[in-house]
Design an enzyme around this catalytic site. Structure first.
Site, short mmCIF file in Angstrom:
data_model
loop_
_atom_site.label_atom_id
_atom_site.label_comp_id
_atom_site.label_asym_id
_atom_site.label_seq_id
_atom_site.Cartn_x
_atom_site.Cartn_y
_atom_site.Cartn_z
N GLU A 201 45.94 37.78 37.32
CA GLU A 201 45.23 38.91 35.77
C GLU A 201 44.89 37.48 34.64
O GLU A 201 46.02 37.94 34.24
CB GLU A 201 45.93 40.02 35.65
CG GLU A 201 46.00 40.55 36.56
CD GLU A 201 47.04 42.84 36.70
OE1 GLU A 201 48.04 42.05 35.43
OE2 GLU A 201 46.64 43.39 37.03
N GLU A 299 45.75 42.78 44.91
CA GLU A 299 46.23 43.52 44.37
C GLU A 299 45.84 45.11 44.00
O GLU A 299 44.50 45.53 43.48
CB GLU A 299 47.31 42.93 43.25
CG GLU A 299 47.98 43.91 42.91
CD GLU A 299 48.66 43.46 41.42
OE1 GLU A 299 48.51 42.20 41.59
OE2 GLU A 299 49.02 44.35 40.33
N CYS A 301 47.90 48.99 43.42
CA CYS A 301 49.09 50.34 43.64
C CYS A 301 48.66 51.13 43.05
O CYS A 301 47.86 50.93 41.85
CB CYS A 301 50.04 49.31 43.37
SG CYS A 301 50.57 49.52 41.21
N ASN A 324 35.01 48.44 49.76
CA ASN A 324 35.62 46.56 49.29
C ASN A 324 34.64 46.09 50.52
O ASN A 324 33.85 45.36 50.57
CB ASN A 324 36.80 46.27 49.21
CG ASN A 324 37.04 47.15 47.25
OD1 ASN A 324 36.55 47.08 47.24
ND2 ASN A 324 38.36 46.74 47.25
#
Length: 447
Positions: A201, A299, A301, A324
């Site tokens: 990030e 990532e 969640c 995706n």
């Protein structure tokens, strides 16, 4: 081709959880049916899938270790056994601490730019044993990639691992050398690092471990420091990825890095997360402009603590994975594979959900809907599979299709509506009629 189509189903308001249903029967397409079709075009081929998996964080490792040996084995089998589990092969870990650690920690002592104190003993306590258990369960197909959340505090402009800040220019070489030492230290433990990303990030100032890079800074760091350091250490085979953040800026970041030929030669692909929305078209934009670069979901969640029993969580995963995949993603890793009953541990209270929740007080494990939705992909779209063409008659259904190395075709069909929906699978001039329940996902296997 077999006339039988296997059907695996997970559906809300039923007990179906990756449950095999009665097979479908292919019949010759002699009727000229035009409506309610899902077509499969296996002569159209797209990306090769590297694998599916999740993150082996300190939080996951500590939570699993608190459970009984029987429950620990159940978790490892559930994720990594290709027959009895969902067949994960690709995992992520963190370089130094992340928010899902028990606290901030670095591999070197404060001020040690020479890295003489480099030490991974903290990882050896819980993370490395978990990685080894996963690797043993998977076998030769196991792959691990690693991401840093922050350099050591003394290397940063804000003097701390949390709260953003940036890497000081005078420490770029030392930080690149820490990547090398990390890879070498893990190799000494018998763990090969398959890939690294430059920074988790890279745009986010977080209250936890974080570090900012502009697109130019990240590109320059790879070109002038990380790429050469890996090369000089004989580690050029370790893949390097950039960005490792949300999809809305994935194309912009890709352009800056990949248009610089000296930087681009070191970069295998670009990582992305889901927290800013779908932006599926941005992935295709990267592929269309830079077709030799890989797109890696690193990532995602469900935020905001544990969401026990939520069906929306599973559907969020299914929607994002399909979108995706249909836009050139070739690798996928979830965030924490296991969290405790609170959605942690997390050293700044950033609690989240996980596909498996470990109730450490009662020695129980709870499988969330996300576990089963992920399994419809990871169990049946194996490493080395190729995405193939498809079309569908309605946007009420979300679909993708892959051909596996053994020739099996896996078609994923998801229905997020409140209604049962019909469809007819059409393949090689054969038809198989089917229904998918409301709020359900199916994997159809053609051999």
């Amino acid at each position: 081709m077999s006339k039988i189509v296997r059907v695996i189903q997970t559906a809300k308001e039923t007990t179906d959880r990756l449950t095999e249903k009665d097979p479908l029967i292919f019949l010759p397409d002699t009727s000229g049916v035009e409506s309610e079709l899902i077509n499969i075009y296996d002569d159209l081929e797209y990306q090769i899938m590297e694998g599916f998996g999740g993150a082996l964080t300190e939080a996951s490792a500590v939570t699993i270790a608190k459970l009984s040996e029987a429950k620990q084995k159940e978790i490892i089998d559930a994720y990594f056994d290709p027959e009895h589990g969902i067949g994960y092969t690709l995992c992520r870990s963190h370089i130094q601490s992340c928010d899902f650690s028990l606290g901030n920690y670095a591999y070197v002592e404060e001020g040690d730019a020479e890295l003489r104190s480099f030490d991974i003993s903290r990882d050896q306590e819980s993370i490395i044993p978990l990685i080894k258990n996963a690797a043993t369960a998977v076998g030769e197909d196991f792959r691990l990639f690693s991401s840093p959340w922050s350099p050591p505090a003394f290397m940063k402009t804000n003097g701390q691992m949390n709260g953003g800040g940036a890497l000081k220019p005078e420490y770029r070489e030392a930080w690149a050398n820490m990547f090398v030492k990390y890879i070498q230290a893990y190799a000494a433990e018998g763990i090969d690092i398959w890939a690294v990303s430059v920074q988790n990030e890279a745009k986010a100032v977080q209250i936890w471990d974080s570090c900012l890079y502009t697109a130019e800074e990240e590109k320059d760091f790879v070109r002038d420091y990380l790429g050469p350091a890996l090369e000089q250490a004989g580690l050029a085979h370790v893949k390097v990825m950039i960005w490792d953040h949300n999809k809305e800026r994935v194309y912009d970041r890709a352009k800056v890095a990949f248009e610089d030929q000296e930087a681009s030669k070191y970069i295998w692909g670009i990582c992305f997360h889901w927290y800013s929305g779908d932006h599926f078209e941005a992935l295709s934009a990267v592929h269309d402009r830079f077709p030799d670069k890989k797109l890696f979901f690193s990532e995602g969640c469900q935020e905001g603590g544990v969401h026990l029993g939520s069906w929306n969580t599973g559907e969020r995963y299914g929607h994002d994975i399909i979108g995706n995949l249909n836009n050139w993603m070739s690798s996928w890793t979830d965030w924490n594979i296991v969290l405790d009953e609170q959605g942690g541990p997390n050293h700044v209270g950033n609690y989240c959900d996980a596909p498996i929740i470990g109730d450490t007080k009662n020695d129980e494990i709870i499988f969330e809907s996300s576990f089963y939705y992920i399994g419809h992909f990871s169990k049946y779209i194996r490493p080395g599979s190729k995405r193939i063409g498809h079309s569908k008659y309605t946007d009420k259904l979300e679909t993708t299709a892959f051909r596996n190395p053994d020739g099996t075709i896996a078609v994923i069909v998801m229905n997020r509506t409140e209604q049962e929906l019909p469809f007819t699978l059409r393949f090689h001039n054969n038809l198989a009629e089917n229904m998918i329940p409301a709020h359900a996902i199916q994997t159809l296997l053609i051999k």
